[in-house]
Design a protein around this motif. Structure first.
Motif, short mmCIF file in Angstrom:
data_model
loop_
_atom_site.label_atom_id
_atom_site.label_comp_id
_atom_site.label_asym_id
_atom_site.label_seq_id
_atom_site.Cartn_x
_atom_site.Cartn_y
_atom_site.Cartn_z
N PRO A 318 0.80 -1.23 0.00
CA PRO A 318 0.00 0.00 0.00
C PRO A 318 0.83 1.28 0.00
CG PRO A 318 -0.13 -1.15 2.12
CD PRO A 318 0.52 -2.09 1.17
N SER A 319 2.01 1.26 0.63
CA SER A 319 2.83 2.48 0.66
C SER A 319 3.33 2.86 -0.73
CB SER A 319 4.02 2.29 1.61
OG SER A 319 4.86 1.23 1.17
N ILE A 320 3.64 1.86 -1.55
CA ILE A 320 4.05 2.13 -2.94
C ILE A 320 2.88 2.70 -3.72
CG2 ILE A 320 4.76 1.00 -5.10
CD1 ILE A 320 6.45 -0.90 -3.39
N GLN A 321 1.70 2.15 -3.49
CA GLN A 321 0.49 2.65 -4.15
C GLN A 321 0.25 4.12 -3.82
OE1 GLN A 321 -4.28 1.51 -4.30
NE2 GLN A 321 -2.86 0.21 -3.22
N VAL A 322 0.36 4.47 -2.55
CA VAL A 322 0.14 5.86 -2.12
C VAL A 322 1.15 6.79 -2.80
CG1 VAL A 322 0.28 7.43 -0.16
CG2 VAL A 322 -0.94 5.26 0.07
N LYS A 323 2.40 6.38 -2.84
CA LYS A 323 3.44 7.20 -3.46
C LYS A 323 3.14 7.42 -4.95
CE LYS A 323 8.49 7.56 -3.83
NZ LYS A 323 9.79 6.93 -3.45
N ALA A 324 2.67 6.39 -5.63
CA ALA A 324 2.33 6.51 -7.05
C ALA A 324 1.14 7.44 -7.25
CB ALA A 324 2.02 5.12 -7.62
N GLN A 325 0.14 7.34 -6.38
CA GLN A 325 -1.03 8.20 -6.50
C GLN A 325 -0.69 9.66 -6.23
OE1 GLN A 325 -3.48 6.02 -3.73
NE2 GLN A 325 -4.57 4.92 -5.37
N GLN A 326 0.24 9.88 -5.33
CA GLN A 326 0.67 11.25 -5.06
C GLN A 326 1.34 11.85 -6.28
OE1 GLN A 326 3.14 10.65 -1.59
NE2 GLN A 326 1.41 10.93 -0.15
N GLU A 327 2.12 11.04 -7.00
CA GLU A 327 2.75 11.55 -8.23
C GLU A 327 1.70 11.88 -9.28
OE1 GLU A 327 6.53 10.19 -10.75
OE2 GLU A 327 4.79 8.92 -11.19
N ILE A 328 0.72 11.00 -9.45
CA ILE A 328 -0.33 11.25 -10.43
C ILE A 328 -1.11 12.52 -10.08
CG2 ILE A 328 -2.52 10.37 -11.35
CD1 ILE A 328 -1.33 7.54 -11.03
N ASP A 329 -1.47 12.68 -8.82
CA ASP A 329 -2.22 13.86 -8.40
C ASP A 329 -1.40 15.14 -8.61
OD1 ASP A 329 -4.19 12.13 -7.67
OD2 ASP A 329 -3.82 12.26 -5.51
N ARG A 330 -0.10 15.04 -8.39
CA ARG A 330 0.77 16.21 -8.53
C ARG A 330 0.96 16.59 -10.00
NH1 ARG A 330 4.72 14.14 -6.39
NH2 ARG A 330 6.05 13.69 -8.18
N VAL A 331 1.14 15.60 -10.86
CA VAL A 331 1.46 15.85 -12.27
C VAL A 331 0.19 16.02 -13.12
CG1 VAL A 331 2.54 14.87 -14.34
CG2 VAL A 331 3.66 14.63 -12.10
N ILE A 332 -0.81 15.19 -12.88
CA ILE A 332 -2.01 15.14 -13.72
C ILE A 332 -3.17 15.91 -13.10
CG2 ILE A 332 -3.65 13.62 -14.91
CD1 ILE A 332 -0.74 13.33 -15.82
#
Length: 505
Positions: A318-332
């Motif tokens: 789950p921690s990897i998932q959260v980190k990936a979602q944070q990148e998507i929210d920041r960029v997209i």
């Protein structure tokens, strides 16, 4: 009875002559590579694993080194457990290491006609020309980006409605992309006829090309035994069934395109474009038909396996998932889904895709190569006709290359000193690289990015007890995760609304 006895006599005579040839010592220009000792006459038949070959080969690597040699009746086998050796032999010496071995069963079921197993020569070069023209480069695959994104959005919408049907939806999506690209065929519903035809044939292919599955491939001389010989009827009955299924995969979608073209309603596709652009004769038709049939095995089945591994990894981490979602929210942001145009800006998602291909490779030992002449490599003698296997699983879990290799860790591909890109291993070496590499890589990326943008993926909790996913993988040339449970739900009400809006476009 007399004819049966005569047939058996001939088979036993041939078998006896074969044994005599193996017993007689011939002068060799060098020693064989090290490996399990084997027994007189039968060699390493009893040592050959019947499933999960890559795990046994990895144990042998730790004992005998980077190049392991086995000998069975009629077949020398060389297992490579080193990236450098795989490059040296299969790429730098590709002129003699680019053939395919006999693989009797796979050829008995007509897969010898496809790009994966056709013998090296003019036919392979023609296949490479045709496939390279349509999907051989990232630039060529770009023309299909809209299709891949559109089918992935349908997948996302399907997950919203039926999250418990993850594997079925992945299978349908991959089939829809490949069948539209290759044949201009639009998949109808979840139980589509052509998707089922192709999947069944590919499942057979995976078993037929897995070393040790059939004794016929270890002892090719068994093909001379009569059908009434114990065990042979069952084998040939299986071959007959599988061959019919392969021929359906090769012929029926191709015939669909030709019929559509005759009626003037064919859409653009790999097959239609080649039939229109080439001055087609009977030989050309065979090449177009067989390369088209090869594309699903090269991209479709591997895509299903990789995407299913992605959902397993996100369930476990789950921690990897959260980190990936944070990148998507920041960029997209949260007002649209990621597209393939965003790929260069989503470095962490890119790292996740690489780790998916490394963590549990879809082709753990790739497709076997065959050497066309005697060779000396590092003072070892590699006899003509040897089957050469690359233990991709071992290379992708080498602790000297990948730190803590059993861990799923995308960060290994980031920073100033990223670890080796696993895609240089996962899809094969030399001139026979998997034709679906670029398509599979593209499809996996967009499925990962769009899924993470709108869904949370977690473990199932039943009656207050967390259900731990089964992390085992199936045996076979293409290895899939075994079925597992996970919980998939929208990240927010806004994410749910976004999925519905995208589906209406």
């Amino acid at each position: 009875m007399i004819s049966q006895l005569q047939t058996l006599d001939v088979a036993l005579l041939l078998f006896g002559l074969f044994l005599l040839k193996r017993i007689i010592k011939t002068k060799r220009p060098g020693p064989f590579p090290p490996g399990p000792k084997g027994l007189p006459l039968i060699g390493n038949i009893l040592d050959m694993p019947r499933s999960y070959e890559w795990l046994t080969f990895s144990k042998w690597a730790n004992r005998w080194g980077n190049i392991v040699y086995l000998r069975t009746l009629g077949q020398s086998i060389v297992v490579l457990n080193s990236y450098d050796d795989a490059v040296d032999m299969l790429e730098k010496r590709s002129s003699i290491y680019s053939d395919r071995p006999a693989l009797v069963t796979a050829r008995n079921i007509s897969f010898g006609r496809t790009a994966a197993l056709v013998h090296y020569g003019d036919t392979v070069r023609e296949y490479r020309r045709l496939m390279g023209k349509m999907i051989g480069t990232k630039q060529a695959v770009q023309r299909f980006h809209g299709l891949i994104e559109g089918e992935t959005q349908k997948f996302i919408r399907g997950l919203l409605d039926e999250p418990n049907r993850l594997h079925d939806l992945l299978r349908r999506t991959s089939g829809a992309i490949i069948l539209m690209m290759t044949y201009g065929y639009s998949v109808e519903g979840d139980n589509d006829y052509f998707v089922n035809v192709v999947d069944k044939a590919i499942a057979n292919f995976s078993l037929a090309t897995s070393p040790g599955t059939f004794m016929m491939d270890i002892i090719p001389s068994l093909r001379f035994l009569p059908k009434w010989f114990p065990g042979m009827k069952r084998y040939w009955d299986t071959v007959a069934t599988w061959n019919r299924e392969t021929l359906r995969m090769i012929d029926e979608p191709y015939d669909f395109v030709k019929q559509q073209m005759q009626e003037g309603v064919a859409g653009p596709s790999y097959v239609s474009k080649l039939l229109e652009s080439e001055n087609v004769n009977e030989k050309d038709e065979e090449s177009i038909k067989c390369t088209a049939a090869s594309l699903y095995a090269g991209g479709g089945d591997t895509t299903v396996s990789a995407n299913y591994s992605f959902f397993l990894a996100m369930t476990l981490h789950p921690s990897i998932q959260v980190k990936a979602q944070q990148e998507i929210d920041r960029v997209i942001g949260t007002d649209r889904l990621p597209t393939l145009a965003d790929r260069q800006d989503l470095s962490y998602i890119e790292a996740i895709v690489k780790e998916v291909f490394r963590w549990n490779p879809v082709l753990p030992i790739g497709f076997p190569h065959s050497v066309t002449q005697d060779d000396i490599y590092k003072d070892y003698f590699i006899p003509k006709g040897s089957m050469v296997l690359v233990n991709a699983w071992y290379l992708l879990h080498d602790p000297n290359v990948y730190s803590d290799p059993l861990d799923f860790n995308p960060d290994r591909f980031l920073g100033d000193t990223p670890e080796r890109d696993p895609r240089s291993i996962a899809f094969g070496f030399g001139r026979r690289i998997c034709p679906g590499l670029n398509m599979a890589d593209t499809a996996v990326f967009i499925a990962c990015a769009q899924s993470l943008a709108v869904f949370n993926i977690s473990k199932v909790v039943r009656d207050g007890i967390v259900v731990e996913p089964d992390c085992e993988y199936e045996a076979g040339t293409v290895s899939h995760p075994k079925k597992f449970e996970c919980r998939i739900e929208p990240r927010s009400a806004k994410a749910r609304k976004l999925i519905l809006l995208e589906a209406e476009k």
